[in-house]
Design a protein around this motif. Structure first.
Motif, PDB file in Angstrom:
ATOM      1  N   ALA A   1      78.606  -8.060  91.646  1.00  0.00           N
ATOM      2  CA  ALA A   1      77.146  -7.951  91.569  1.00  0.00           C
ATOM      3  C   ALA A   1      76.728  -6.547  91.153  1.00  0.00           C
ATOM      4  N   THR A   2      77.440  -5.549  91.636  1.00  0.00           N
ATOM      5  CA  THR A   2      77.147  -4.169  91.240  1.00  0.00           C
ATOM      6  C   THR A   2      77.447  -3.965  89.760  1.00  0.00           C
ATOM      7  N   GLU A   3      78.561  -4.506  89.305  1.00  0.00           N
ATOM      8  CA  GLU A   3      78.916  -4.407  87.881  1.00  0.00           C
ATOM      9  C   GLU A   3      77.902  -5.135  87.014  1.00  0.00           C
ATOM     10  N   PHE A   4      77.437  -6.299  87.470  1.00  0.00           N
ATOM     11  CA  PHE A   4      76.411  -7.039  86.736  1.00  0.00           C
ATOM     12  C   PHE A   4      75.153  -6.202  86.591  1.00  0.00           C
TER      13      PHE A   4
ATOM     14  N   ASP B   1      78.127  -5.491  73.919  1.00  0.00           N
ATOM     15  CA  ASP B   1      79.228  -5.156  74.838  1.00  0.00           C
ATOM     16  C   ASP B   1      78.740  -5.123  76.283  1.00  0.00           C
ATOM     17  N   HIS B   2      77.594  -4.511  76.506  1.00  0.00           N
ATOM     18  CA  HIS B   2      77.035  -4.457  77.860  1.00  0.00           C
ATOM     19  C   HIS B   2      76.670  -5.856  78.355  1.00  0.00           C
ATOM     20  N   LEU B   3      76.150  -6.670  77.450  1.00  0.00           N
ATOM     21  CA  LEU B   3      75.807  -8.037  77.816  1.00  0.00           C
ATOM     22  C   LEU B   3      77.062  -8.841  78.160  1.00  0.00           C
ATOM     23  N   ASP B   4      78.133  -8.636  77.389  1.00  0.00           N
ATOM     24  CA  ASP B   4      79.415  -9.292  77.704  1.00  0.00           C
ATOM     25  C   ASP B   4      79.933  -8.849  79.073  1.00  0.00           C
ATOM     26  N   ASP B   5      79.809  -7.550  79.358  1.00  0.00           N
ATOM     27  CA  ASP B   5      80.245  -7.042  80.667  1.00  0.00           C
ATOM     28  C   ASP B   5      79.446  -7.681  81.800  1.00  0.00           C
TER      29      ASP B   5
ATOM     30  N   LEU C   1      79.280 -11.612  86.160  1.00  0.00           N
ATOM     31  CA  LEU C   1      78.687 -12.814  86.756  1.00  0.00           C
ATOM     32  C   LEU C   1      79.759 -13.883  86.978  1.00  0.00           C
ATOM     33  N   THR C   2      80.682 -13.998  86.038  1.00  0.00           N
ATOM     34  CA  THR C   2      81.795 -14.930  86.194  1.00  0.00           C
ATOM     35  C   THR C   2      82.676 -14.532  87.368  1.00  0.00           C
ATOM     36  N   ASP C   3      82.970 -13.236  87.489  1.00  0.00           N
ATOM     37  CA  ASP C   3      83.771 -12.751  88.616  1.00  0.00           C
ATOM     38  C   ASP C   3      83.077 -13.042  89.948  1.00  0.00           C
ATOM     39  N   ALA C   4      81.773 -12.850  89.972  1.00  0.00           N
ATOM     40  CA  ALA C   4      81.015 -13.124  91.198  1.00  0.00           C
ATOM     41  C   ALA C   4      81.071 -14.612  91.542  1.00  0.00           C
ATOM     42  N   ALA C   5      80.990 -15.447  90.525  1.00  0.00           N
ATOM     43  CA  ALA C   5      81.043 -16.893  90.770  1.00  0.00           C
ATOM     44  C   ALA C   5      82.419 -17.310  91.270  1.00  0.00           C
TER      45      ALA C   5
ATOM     46  N   ARG D   1      73.068 -18.930  90.380  1.00  0.00           N
ATOM     47  CA  ARG D   1      72.321 -19.773  89.443  1.00  0.00           C
ATOM     48  C   ARG D   1      71.130 -18.995  88.873  1.00  0.00           C
ATOM     49  N   GLU D   2      70.428 -18.266  89.730  1.00  0.00           N
ATOM     50  CA  GLU D   2      69.286 -17.471  89.261  1.00  0.00           C
ATOM     51  C   GLU D   2      69.733 -16.380  88.295  1.00  0.00           C
ATOM     52  N   LEU D   3      70.833 -15.720  88.612  1.00  0.00           N
ATOM     53  CA  LEU D   3      71.330 -14.671  87.720  1.00  0.00           C
ATOM     54  C   LEU D   3      71.777 -15.247  86.389  1.00  0.00           C
ATOM     55  N   SER D   4      72.424 -16.380  86.426  1.00  0.00           N
ATOM     56  CA  SER D   4      72.902 -16.998  85.186  1.00  0.00           C
ATOM     57  C   SER D   4      71.753 -17.420  84.281  1.00  0.00           C
ATOM     58  N   SER D   5      70.798 -18.139  84.846  1.00  0.00           N
ATOM     59  CA  SER D   5      69.658 -18.567  84.020  1.00  0.00           C
ATOM     60  C   SER D   5      68.805 -17.374  83.611  1.00  0.00           C
ATOM     61  N   GLY D   6      68.696 -16.392  84.480  1.00  0.00           N
ATOM     62  CA  GLY D   6      67.932 -15.188  84.135  1.00  0.00           C
ATOM     63  C   GLY D   6      68.579 -14.397  83.021  1.00  0.00           C
ATOM     64  N   LEU D   7      69.910 -14.340  83.013  1.00  0.00           N
ATOM     65  CA  LEU D   7      70.609 -13.620  81.934  1.00  0.00           C
ATOM     66  C   LEU D   7      70.401 -14.316  80.597  1.00  0.00           C
ATOM     67  N   VAL D   8      70.396 -15.636  80.606  1.00  0.00           N
ATOM     68  CA  VAL D   8      70.138 -16.393  79.370  1.00  0.00           C
ATOM     69  C   VAL D   8      68.714 -16.133  78.893  1.00  0.00           C
TER      70      VAL D   8
END
Length: 191
Positions: A55-58, A89-93, A98-102, A114-121
């Motif tokens: 979450a911190t990395e995100f 690159d930052h968006l990929d990170d 987010l994948t690691d958190a999941a 779910r909120e972070l995923s849809s919010g990132l999109v």
């Protein structure tokens, strides 16, 4: 030992047997407590620390992507040298975090993930709309970028902070659960 009178010799044998039994019971209890604590710490490290660090990395990657996107929008059509690390690159990170958190998260984290995923999109769509409009010279690109920035600052970062705190609380509760009456009993028996 055979020169000692028989009742005293029996007492010594009984005391030695009792001491050996106490050491064996205490050792087994200590081994069981240590194994249980190790499992608790492992789960806390994987689920709690994994979620907190992801979450911190995100959050950090999202902030860097937002700064990079805002900078490129401000530059407009001016040719600037290509940075070593780009918005993509930052968006990929952020997506990898987010994948690691999941992967590390539990069912309690689903709503935040779910909120972070849809919010990132949604954030990505707003930034791309801002970039496309800015490249064509339309001033509405700044409005899209402002909406993307507000989404990141007002929704995504607080959600990532909440997820990080949840992970940290798991680590703290695991640390509190490591000690306990069985651990104290094992130490007392060993002493």
């Amino acid at each position: 030992a055979w020169r000692i009178r028989l009742p005293t010799r029996r007492l010594i044998v009984v005391l030695a047997s009792a001491t050996a039994g106490a050491v064996i019971v205490a050792s087994l209890t200590a081994a069981w407590v240590a194994a249980r604590n190790n499992a608790t710490i492992h789960d806390a490290r994987v689920q709690g620390l994994g979620v907190a660090s992801a979450a911190t990395e995100f959050r950090s990657s999202l902030a860097a992507a937002d700064a990079e996107a805002s900078g490129s929008l401000i530059a407009g059509g001016i040719q600037v040298p290509e940075p070593e690390v780009t918005y993509a690159d930052h968006l990929d990170d952020a997506a990898l975090a987010l994948t690691d958190a999941a992967l590390a998260g539990t069912s309690k984290d689903r709503k935040d993930l779910r909120e972070l995923s849809s919010g990132l999109v949604e954030y990505t769509a707003l930034v791309e709309a801002a970039r496309a409009n800015s490249l064509q010279g339309f001033p509405v690109g700044a409005t899209y970028m402002a909406r993307a920035h507000r989404l990141a600052a007002d929704d995504l970062v607080p959600t990532a902070n909440h997820l990080r705190r949840e992970g940290e609380q798991r680590v703290a509760s695991a640390a509190a659960g490591v000690s306990g009456p069985l651990g104290v009993l094992a130490v007392v028996l060993l002493v």
